[in-house]
Enzyme design. Structure first.
Site, PDB file in Angstrom:
ATOM      1  N   LYS A 136       0.815  -1.217   0.000  1.00 41.81           N
ATOM      2  CA  LYS A 136       0.000   0.000   0.000  1.00 41.81           C
ATOM      3  C   LYS A 136       0.858   1.282   0.000  1.00 41.81           C
ATOM      4  CE  LYS A 136      -4.028  -2.131   2.225  1.00 41.81           C
ATOM      5  NZ  LYS A 136      -5.060  -1.973   3.287  1.00 41.81           N
ATOM      6  N   TYR A 187     -12.494  -2.510  -4.022  1.00 42.35           N
ATOM      7  CA  TYR A 187     -12.989  -2.681  -2.657  1.00 42.35           C
ATOM      8  C   TYR A 187     -14.519  -2.675  -2.590  1.00 42.35           C
ATOM      9  CZ  TYR A 187      -8.436  -2.214  -0.261  1.00 42.35           C
ATOM     10  OH  TYR A 187      -7.167  -2.415   0.233  1.00 42.35           O
ATOM     11  N   ASN A 222      -2.132   0.173   6.900  1.00 42.99           N
ATOM     12  CA  ASN A 222      -1.653  -1.108   7.424  1.00 42.99           C
ATOM     13  C   ASN A 222      -0.710  -1.845   6.464  1.00 42.99           C
ATOM     14  OD1 ASN A 222      -3.609  -1.866   5.638  1.00 42.99           O
ATOM     15  ND2 ASN A 222      -4.814  -3.083   7.064  1.00 42.99           N
ATOM     16  N   HIS A 275      -2.208  -5.363   1.649  1.00 42.55           N
ATOM     17  CA  HIS A 275      -3.486  -6.080   1.529  1.00 42.55           C
ATOM     18  C   HIS A 275      -3.154  -7.485   1.041  1.00 42.55           C
ATOM     19  CE1 HIS A 275      -7.522  -7.177   0.084  1.00 42.55           C
ATOM     20  NE2 HIS A 275      -6.895  -7.640  -0.979  1.00 42.55           N
ATOM     21  N   GLU A 299      -9.165 -10.741  -7.621  1.00 43.56           N
ATOM     22  CA  GLU A 299      -8.162  -9.686  -7.441  1.00 43.56           C
ATOM     23  C   GLU A 299      -6.977  -9.862  -8.395  1.00 43.56           C
ATOM     24  OE1 GLU A 299      -7.315  -9.595  -3.232  1.00 43.56           O
ATOM     25  OE2 GLU A 299      -9.348  -8.909  -2.756  1.00 43.56           O
TER      26      GLU A 299
HETATM   27  P1  CMP Z   1      -7.406  -4.623   3.472  1.00 39.30           P
HETATM   28  O1  CMP Z   1      -6.839  -5.968   3.711  1.00 39.30           O
HETATM   29  O2  CMP Z   1      -6.829  -3.815   2.373  1.00 39.30           O
HETATM   30  O3  CMP Z   1      -8.981  -4.781   3.196  1.00 39.30           O
HETATM   31  C1  CMP Z   1      -9.918  -3.779   3.495  1.00 39.30           C
HETATM   32  C2  CMP Z   1      -9.336  -2.681   4.296  1.00 39.30           C
HETATM   33  O4  CMP Z   1     -10.268  -1.906   4.987  1.00 39.30           O
HETATM   34  C3  CMP Z   1      -8.451  -3.250   5.375  1.00 39.30           C
HETATM   35  O5  CMP Z   1      -7.291  -3.768   4.798  1.00 39.30           O
HETATM   36  C4  CMP Z   1      -8.268  -2.058   6.279  1.00 39.30           C
HETATM   37  O6  CMP Z   1      -7.207  -1.210   5.889  1.00 39.30           O
HETATM   38  C5  CMP Z   1      -9.582  -1.325   6.094  1.00 39.30           C
HETATM   39  N1  CMP Z   1     -10.407  -1.499   7.285  1.00 39.30           N
HETATM   40  C6  CMP Z   1     -10.956  -2.633   7.742  1.00 39.30           C
HETATM   41  N2  CMP Z   1     -11.650  -2.406   8.864  1.00 39.30           N
HETATM   42  C7  CMP Z   1     -11.526  -1.098   9.122  1.00 39.30           C
HETATM   43  C8  CMP Z   1     -12.022  -0.243  10.149  1.00 39.30           C
HETATM   44  N3  CMP Z   1     -12.778  -0.712  11.138  1.00 39.30           N
HETATM   45  N4  CMP Z   1     -11.691   1.062  10.101  1.00 39.30           N
HETATM   46  C9  CMP Z   1     -10.913   1.532   9.093  1.00 39.30           C
HETATM   47  N5  CMP Z   1     -10.428   0.775   8.084  1.00 39.30           N
HETATM   48  C10 CMP Z   1     -10.731  -0.522   8.119  1.00 39.30           C
END
Ligand code: CMP
Length: 138
Positions: free
Chosen positions: A9, A49, A115, A118, A129
């Site tokens: 990311k 998404y 984070n 993904h 994906e």
């Molecule tokens: P990712 O694995 O990219 O898939 C969906 C993303 O949504 C996840 O990582 C997080 O970065 C984001 N996400 C999931 N839950 C939350 C939440 N409660 N608040 C903010 N972002 C979230």
């Protein structure tokens, strides 16, 4: 299904840890079949998404993922095992602070939005994906 998709990311790209993340997944048993650096448009991010469209964090998620280049990586687990599950173990929990030490998100994630990576969450998502980024090539 031993193939899965990893996205490095924008936060991890900005941090300069593309190489370290790729080294970790290779070291832990994955082969890189293809990869590309792209910057998603809002429309592309909303499509990618789509399953989160009704979540309260959707707008923040789309804004973040389009905030800079990302690296999409097509991975294959070296042994014929569940690549999706294996990568998710290496990546850790959605919240970096809840991730076990040594996982990618614990090492390079900042919070639940930023984070670092993904990883596909099911074999069905992996197929969708992988096709999203690499078309019918695989
Ligand atoms: P990712 O694995 O990219 O898939 C969906 C993303 O949504 C996840 O990582 C997080 O970065 C984001 N996400 C999931 N839950 C939350 C939440 N409660 N608040 C903010 N972002 C979230």
């Amino acid at each position: 299904m031993n193939r899965t998709l990893l996205i490095i990311k924008p936060d991890a790209v900005r941090m300069g840890v593309i190489g370290e993340i790729l080294a970790q997944v290779e070291r832990e048993g994955f082969k890189i079949l293809d990869l590309k650096m792209v910057q998603l448009t809002r429309e592309q991010a909303e499509t990618f998404y789509a399953e989160h469209r009704n979540k309260p964090f959707f707008n923040e998620l789309v804004t973040f993922i389009t905030s800079g280049p990302i690296v999409a990586v097509l991975l294959e687990s070296a042994e014929s095992e569940n690549g999706v599950k294996k990568l998710r173990m290496i990546v850790g929990a959605t919240d970096p602070l809840a991730s076990p030490p040594g996982t990618i998100r614990r090492k390079w994630g900042t919070n639940i939005t930023q984070n670092a990576v993904h990883a596909s969450d099911s074999p069905q998502s992996a197929v969708r994906e992988i096709r999203f980024f690499f078309g019918d090539k695989f």
